[in-house]
Design an enzyme around this catalytic site. Structure first.
Site, PDB file in Angstrom:
ATOM      1  N   GLU A   1      17.534  10.646 -44.757  1.00 25.49           N
ATOM      2  CA  GLU A   1      17.849  10.885 -46.122  1.00 25.49           C
ATOM      3  C   GLU A   1      18.463   9.695 -46.729  1.00 25.49           C
ATOM      4  OE1 GLU A   1      18.633  13.042 -43.684  1.00 25.49           O
ATOM      5  OE2 GLU A   1      17.809  14.977 -44.403  1.00 25.49           O
TER       6      GLU A   1
ATOM      7  N   PHE B   1      26.083  28.312 -42.915  1.00 28.89           N
ATOM      8  CA  PHE B   1      25.314  27.393 -42.257  1.00 28.89           C
ATOM      9  C   PHE B   1      24.914  26.115 -42.972  1.00 28.89           C
ATOM     10  CE2 PHE B   1      20.929  25.622 -40.447  1.00 28.89           C
ATOM     11  CZ  PHE B   1      21.574  24.947 -39.293  1.00 28.89           C
ATOM     12  N   GLN B   2      24.982  24.957 -42.429  1.00 34.42           N
ATOM     13  CA  GLN B   2      24.465  23.769 -43.450  1.00 34.42           C
ATOM     14  C   GLN B   2      25.250  23.643 -44.962  1.00 34.42           C
ATOM     15  OE1 GLN B   2      20.284  23.193 -43.187  1.00 34.42           O
ATOM     16  NE2 GLN B   2      20.806  21.913 -41.203  1.00 34.42           N
TER      17      GLN B   2
ATOM     18  N   MET C   1      26.774 -12.578 -40.114  1.00 31.81           N
ATOM     19  CA  MET C   1      27.898 -13.036 -41.007  1.00 31.81           C
ATOM     20  C   MET C   1      29.293 -12.481 -40.553  1.00 31.81           C
ATOM     21  SD  MET C   1      28.516 -13.921 -44.078  1.00 31.81           S
ATOM     22  CE  MET C   1      27.413 -14.001 -45.587  1.00 31.81           C
TER      23      MET C   1
HETATM   24  C1  LIG Z   1      26.793  -0.208 -43.261  1.00 34.95           C
HETATM   25  C2  LIG Z   1      27.583  -1.462 -43.160  1.00 34.95           C
HETATM   26  N1  LIG Z   1      28.424  -1.689 -41.901  1.00 34.95           N
HETATM   27  C3  LIG Z   1      28.774  -2.859 -41.532  1.00 34.95           C
HETATM   28  C4  LIG Z   1      28.832  -3.912 -42.446  1.00 34.95           C
HETATM   29  C5  LIG Z   1      29.808  -5.298 -42.359  1.00 34.95           C
HETATM   30  N2  LIG Z   1      28.479  -6.393 -42.198  1.00 34.95           N
HETATM   31  C6  LIG Z   1      28.440  -6.969 -43.004  1.00 34.95           C
HETATM   32  S1  LIG Z   1      27.196  -8.122 -42.784  1.00 34.95           S
HETATM   33  C7  LIG Z   1      27.162  -7.829 -41.253  1.00 34.95           C
HETATM   34  C8  LIG Z   1      26.234  -8.370 -40.368  1.00 34.95           C
HETATM   35  C9  LIG Z   1      25.062  -8.256 -40.443  1.00 34.95           C
HETATM   36  O1  LIG Z   1      24.023  -8.804 -39.556  1.00 34.95           O
HETATM   37  P1  LIG Z   1      22.526  -8.981 -39.703  1.00 34.95           P
HETATM   38  O2  LIG Z   1      21.870  -7.943 -40.278  1.00 34.95           O
HETATM   39  O3  LIG Z   1      22.060  -9.233 -38.404  1.00 34.95           O
HETATM   40  O4  LIG Z   1      22.553  -9.929 -40.477  1.00 34.95           O
HETATM   41  P2  LIG Z   1      23.016 -11.548 -40.746  1.00 34.95           P
HETATM   42  O5  LIG Z   1      24.444 -11.703 -41.045  1.00 34.95           O
HETATM   43  O6  LIG Z   1      22.965 -11.976 -38.962  1.00 34.95           O
HETATM   44  O7  LIG Z   1      21.800 -12.438 -41.490  1.00 34.95           O
HETATM   45  C10 LIG Z   1      27.953  -6.607 -41.101  1.00 34.95           C
HETATM   46  C11 LIG Z   1      27.933  -6.024 -39.685  1.00 34.95           C
HETATM   47  C12 LIG Z   1      27.887  -3.511 -43.869  1.00 34.95           C
HETATM   48  N3  LIG Z   1      27.956  -4.604 -44.810  1.00 34.95           N
HETATM   49  N4  LIG Z   1      27.540  -2.543 -43.968  1.00 34.95           N
END
Ligand SMILES: Cc1ncc(C[n+]2csc(CCOP(=O)(O)OP(=O)(O)O)c2C)c(N)n1
Lengths: 175, 573
Positions: free
Chosen positions: B51, B113-114, B477
Site C-alpha cells: 500500500e 479483525f483488521q 547521506m
Molecule cells: C524512510 C526513511 N528512513 C530513514 C531515512 C534517513 N535517511 C536519509 S538519507 C538516508 C540514506 C539513503 O541511502 P541511499 O538510498 O543509499 O542514498 P544515498 O544517500 O546513498 O544516495 C537515510 C537512511 C529516511 N530519510 N527515510
C-alpha cells in the site's frame, strides 16, 4: 497573558478530536477548552483559553481546519468571561454560618450541606472565582472541579455588530 | 427513474464523475465490495505490491499531471501502510484522495479483525478526512474530498468506508454542491498588499525571488517568468520548485538550502528584498532561521495564511493563489516602472563573482570510481526532456543540483518528509500519468531496497520506467553526516557491494538489468536503457562510496557558514 479564542465549528462527528489533535501536534499549550451547542443549529461553539505569544498561529491553524466556520479572538478585557466551580470545603457545624456568610458575598450557592462539609457552586468571572477560593481555602478544600472558561464579546467591542440581524438560528430558537 | 446502487457502486460512479482515470491500490476484506464494480468500470486499477507503493504511485501521478491521485487500501494494515504516503503528500501539498475500507459500523470500536482507527491515525497527516457512516452520503463525500484535495493548498484527503456502508443500497443521486461554510481558499491577493509589495520591489537594489513548490502547484510558471524579467530579479527555486523556472535562464541562480547552489544560498543572505512565492521558509532552506536573510525585507505570498509569519514575520504578507498574485504583482510593477526596467548592475556583478568562484564541482577521472554527478550529467544529455523522480539521500541532492530542469513537473521528489523508497513507486505512478514521456527514477541503493517490489507491478503492467540505481554500497547521506559530524565513526550505514545482485534482481522482477562500473561504459549503458520501451529497466551504477554532497550547510547552522566545497573543509589541502 491569557487570550480567549472562540471557535464556531461545524457540528460533525469528531470535530473536538480534530481540534485537540491539532493543538497537540503543533505543540500549542491550552489553558482550557469548552465545547457546547451554539445559536446555529448545526454548529458548535468552542471557547479556548491560550497563552498570548502563540495566539496568531493558533488562530491561523484553527482557521485552516476544514470544519471551522469562524474563529474570533478576544483580547483581555474584550469579553465577558465566566467559569463554573463546584468546591467542597470542610466545615464543622460551628463553622457553617461564617462560611455561608462568606459565600453570600460572592453569590456562591450552597449546593449541598453535609455534617462535615459544604459544597458551593459559583458561576462568575475567573477573578471572582479565584477570590472566592482564596477566601474559603483556609477552611480546607476537599474537592474542586472547574468548568473551562466560556466567553462572549462585550457589546460594542470590536467584531460583532449588535445592530446586525440576528443569525438565522437565533430565530429558530426563539420561535 | 430511481436507480438503486450499492455503496460500492455509488463510490465507483462518484470517482468516475470526478474524472478519475486510474487508481493505485491493494484489495482486502473490508474494501472487497468496492473491488467488484471496478471490474465494470473504465477506470484503470493498478495493483500495487504494497500500500505504501500504491500511495506513492498516486503521488507520482499527481505530481506529473497536476490531477488528483487516487489510492485504495483495505482496513487495518492496508490503511496503516498508507500513512507514510499520506504524511508525504501532506508535507509536499500533493493532491491525493485515499479510499480505505473499514470494518462494519457495527464492529467499529470492538477491536474487530483488521480494525484500525484509520480516521484518528490519519487525521494529523491529511488535509481532511472522513468516516462515512451513511451510504447516502457517498456521492457528496467523494465530491467534497476531491474539492478539498485539489483547491487552496492541495493535500491528501482520506475517505474511510465501513464494509456495511459499501454493501448497503442507496438511491443514486448526483453529488450536490459542496457545503463547507468555513472553507474558502483565497484566490486574489489584497490590492493594498500588492501595492505595498511593489513599493518594496521598486526600492530594492538586491532583490531575490525565493520560489517554492506553491508556484508549481498553482501553475504559475508563465507569470513568474514575466514578473522576474520585468523586475530583473534573480530567482532561486527550492527543492519542491525545481523546473518551474528554467535552469538555463540567466536570472536563475539555482536551488537554495542545505545542499543548494552556493550563489543561491549567498544571494538570499545578502539580499535587501526576498520575495517568497509559494515557499514556506523550511529549515532546510533557511538554516538557522534567526540568521537567514537578515538584511532583507520580506514579501511572503502564500495560499495558506498559516504559513505566513510561522517562521519569519514578513514586511508584506499576501494571501492568495501564487499564480494570480504573481500576475497582480506583475501588472502593478508594470504600472510602477512605466517602462524603465531596473539594472541592478552592482548586484548582478556580485552574483556573477560568486557564480564564477563557486560553481558546482566534482572530479571524474577516466579510470577512477564513478561519480554520480557525472552519470546524471550524461543522462541529462541523452534525455533532456525526461521526468526525473528521486529517492532521498545524496543521489537526490545531486540530481537536483546537476540536472538542468527546464519545465515544471519534470522533477518529482519527496521534499518535506524525505521519504526513502519514494522514487520507484512515484516513478511508476508518474509514468502512468505521462505515458508518452520518459520517466527516470534516480534512486539510491538504500532507498531502492525499501520499495523495489513495485517494479514487479511495473513489469506486469508494462509501465516502462527507467531506474538509475546509484549503488554506493551505503546509506550515503547518513554516512556523510557520520564522516563530518561523528568523527568518521560509521554506524549501520554499510550496505555492502555485492548483495543483492541488482541485475539478477531486476531480471527476476521482469525488468531489464544493466550494470555499469566505468566511465566509458556509462553512455552506452544509458543509451541501451533509454531504448527499452516495453519493460522497466534498472541500470545499476557502481558509484564512488566516498563522494560527498557539497555545498553543505550543517544542520542548524547559519547559511553564512555554508561549506562550499570539499576542499573548503578544515584540514583539506
Ligand atoms: C524512510 C526513511 N528512513 C530513514 C531515512 C534517513 N535517511 C536519509 S538519507 C538516508 C540514506 C539513503 O541511502 P541511499 O538510498 O543509499 O542514498 P544515498 O544517500 O546513498 O544516495 C537515510 C537512511 C529516511 N530519510 N527515510
Amino acid at each position: 497573558m491569557k487570550h480567549i479564542i472562540t471557535v464556531q465549528v461545524e457540528n460533525k462527528p469528531g470535530v473536538l478530536a480534530r481540534v485537540s489533535s491539532m493543538f497537540a501536534r503543533r505543540g500549542f499549550n491550552i489553558h482550557s477548552l469548552t465545547v457546547g451547542p451554539s445559536v446555529e443549529p448545526d454548529q458548535s461553539r468552542m471557547t479556548v483559553v491560550v497563552d498570548g505569544p502563540e495566539m496568531e498561529q493558533i488562530v491561523k491553524q484553527l482557521r485552516k481546519m476544514i470544519n471551522t466556520v469562524k474563529v474570533t479572538e478576544l483580547a483581555p478585557g474584550e469579553g465577558i468571561e465566566r467559569e463554573v466551580i463546584l468546591v467542597r470545603v470542610s466545615s464543622s457545624a460551628a463553622q457553617r454560618g461564617e462560611l455561608l456568610d462568606a459565600a453570600s458575598i460572592f453569590d456562591a450557592r450552597a449546593a449541598d450541606v453535609g455534617p462535615s462539609s459544604i459544597t458551593f457552586e459559583i458561576a462568575d468571572s475567573p477573578e471572582r472565582c479565584n477570590d472566592f477560593l482564596s477566601l474559603i481555602s483556609p477552611y480546607g478544600i476537599i474537592e474542586l472541579v472547574k468548568s473551562g472558561r466560556i466567553a462572549l464579546r462585550k457589546d460594542g467591542r470590536g467584531e460583532s455588530h449588535p445592530g446586525a440581524a440576528a443569525p438565522s438560528g437565533l430565530k429558530a430558537i426563539g420561535s | 427513474m430511481t436507480e438503486i446502487l450499492t455503496g460500492a457502486q455509488a463510490l465507483m460512479r462518484s470517482l468516475e464523475i470526478e474524472g478519475v482515470e486510474v487508481m493505485f491500490g491493494v484489495p482486502g476484506g473490508a474494501i472487497l465490495p468496492f473491488y467488484d464494480p471496478i471490474l465494470d468500470s473504465p477506470v484503470r486499477h493498478v495493483l500495487a505490491r504494497h500500500e505504501q507503493g500504491g500511495g506513492h504511485m498516486a503521488e507520482g501521478y499527481a505530481q506529473a499531471t497536476g490531477k488528483v491521485g487516487v489510492t485504495v487500501a483495505t482496513s487495518g494494515p492496508g490503511a496503516t501502510n498508507l500513512i507514510t504516503p499520506l504524511a508525504d503528500a501532506y508535507m509536499d501539498s500533493v493532491p491525493m484522495v485515499a479510499i480505505t475500507g473499514q470494518v462494519p459500523t457495527t464492529a467499529i470500536g470492538n477491536d474487530a479483525f483488521q480494525e484500525a482507527h484509520t480516521w484518528g491515525i490519519s487525521m494529523p497527516c491529511t488535509k481532511h478526512n472522513y468516516l462515512v457512516t451513511d451510504v447516502d452520503e457517498i456521492p457528496d463525500t467523494i465530491a467534497e474530498a476531491f474539492h478539498v484535495a485539489s483547491t487552496g493548498r492541495p493535500g491528501p484527503v482520506l475517505v474511510d468506508l465501513p464494509k456495511d456502508i459499501l454493501t448497503a443500497q442507496m438511491q443514486w443521486h448526483q453529488p450536490g454542491r459542496t457545503n463547507l461554510p468555513g472553507y474558502k481558499p483565497s484566490t486574489h491577493g489584497h490590492a493594498r498588499q500588492v501595492s505595498a509589495a511593489i513599493d518594496l520591489v521598486m526600492a530594492a537594489n538586491r532583490p531575490v525571488l525565493y520560489v517554492g513548490g506553491g508556484v508549481l502547484k498553482a501553475e504559475g510558471e508563465v507569470e513568474l517568468l514575466r514578473f522576474a524579467e520585468r523586475a530583473n530579479a534573480p530567482v532561486v527555486t527550492t527543492l519542491m520548485a525545481r523546473g518551474v523556472f528554467p535552469d538555463s535562464h540567466p536570472l536563475h541562480l539555482g536551488m537554495p538550502g542545505m545542499h543548494g547552489h552556493y550563489t543561491a544560498i549567498r544571494a538570499l543572505q545578502e539580499a535587501d528584498l526576498v520575495v517568497a512565492l509559494g515557499a514556506r521558509f523550511d529549515d532546510r532552506v533557511t538554516g538557522d532561521p534567526a540568521s537567514f536573510a537578515q538584511r532583507a525585507k520580506i514579501i511572503h505570498v502564500d495560499v495558506d495564511p498559516a504559513e505566513i509569519g510561522k517562521i519569519r514575520v514578513p514586511d508584506v504578507p499576501i494571501v492568495g493563489d501564487a499564480r494570480l498574485v504573481i500576475e497582480q504583482l506583475d501588472a502593478a510593477l508594470a504600472d510602477a516602472q512605466a517602462g524603465s526596467r531596473p539594472e541592478h548592475t552592482a548586484w548582478f556583478e556580485e552574483l556573477s563573482v560568486w557564480q564564477r568562484d563557486y560553481p558546482l564541482e566534482y572530479d571524474q577521472t577516466a579510470d577512477g570510481p564513478l561519480k554520480q554527478q557525472y552519470v546524471i550529467e550524461e543522462l541529462n544529455k541523452l534525455a533532456p526532456d525526461a521526468t526525473i523522480v528521486a529517492g532521498v539521500g545524496q543521489h537526490q541532492m545531486w540530481a537536483s543540483q546537476f540536472w538542468k530542469f527546464e519545465r515544471p513537473r519534470t522533477w518529482i521528489n519527496s521534499g518535506g518528509l524525505g521519504t526513502m523508497g519514494y522514487a520507484v513507486p512515484a516513478a511508476v505512478g508518474a509514468q502512468v500519468g505521462v505515458p508518452d514521456k520518459t520517466v527516470i527514477a534516480i534512486d539510491g541503493d538504500g532507498c531502492f531496497q525499501m520499495t523495489f517490489q513495485e517494479l514487479i507491478t511495473a513489469a506486469i503492467e508494462k509501465i516502462p520506467v527507467k531506474v538509475v540505481l546509484m549503488n554506493n554500497s551505503s546509506l550515503g547521506m547518513v554516512k556523510q553526516w557520520q564522516r563530518l559530524f561523528y568523527d568518521e565513526r560509521y554506524s549501520s550505514v554499510d550496505l555492502t557491494t555485492h548483495t543483492p545482485d541488482y541485475v539478477k534482481l531486476a531480471e527476476a522482477m521482469g525488468c531489464v538489468g544493466i550494470r555499469v562500473d566505468s566511465r566509458d561504459d556509462v553512455r552506452p549503458a544509458l543509451e541501451k536503457a533509454l531504448a527499452v520501451e516495453d519493460q522497466p529497466v534498472v541500470v545499476e551504477v557502481k558509484a564512488d562510496p566516498d563522494e560527498m554532497v557539497f555545498p553543505m550547510v550543517p544542520a542548524g547552522a547559519s547559511n553564512d557558514d555554508v561549506i562550499a566545497r570539499f576542499r573548503d573543509l578544515p584540514g583539506q589541502p
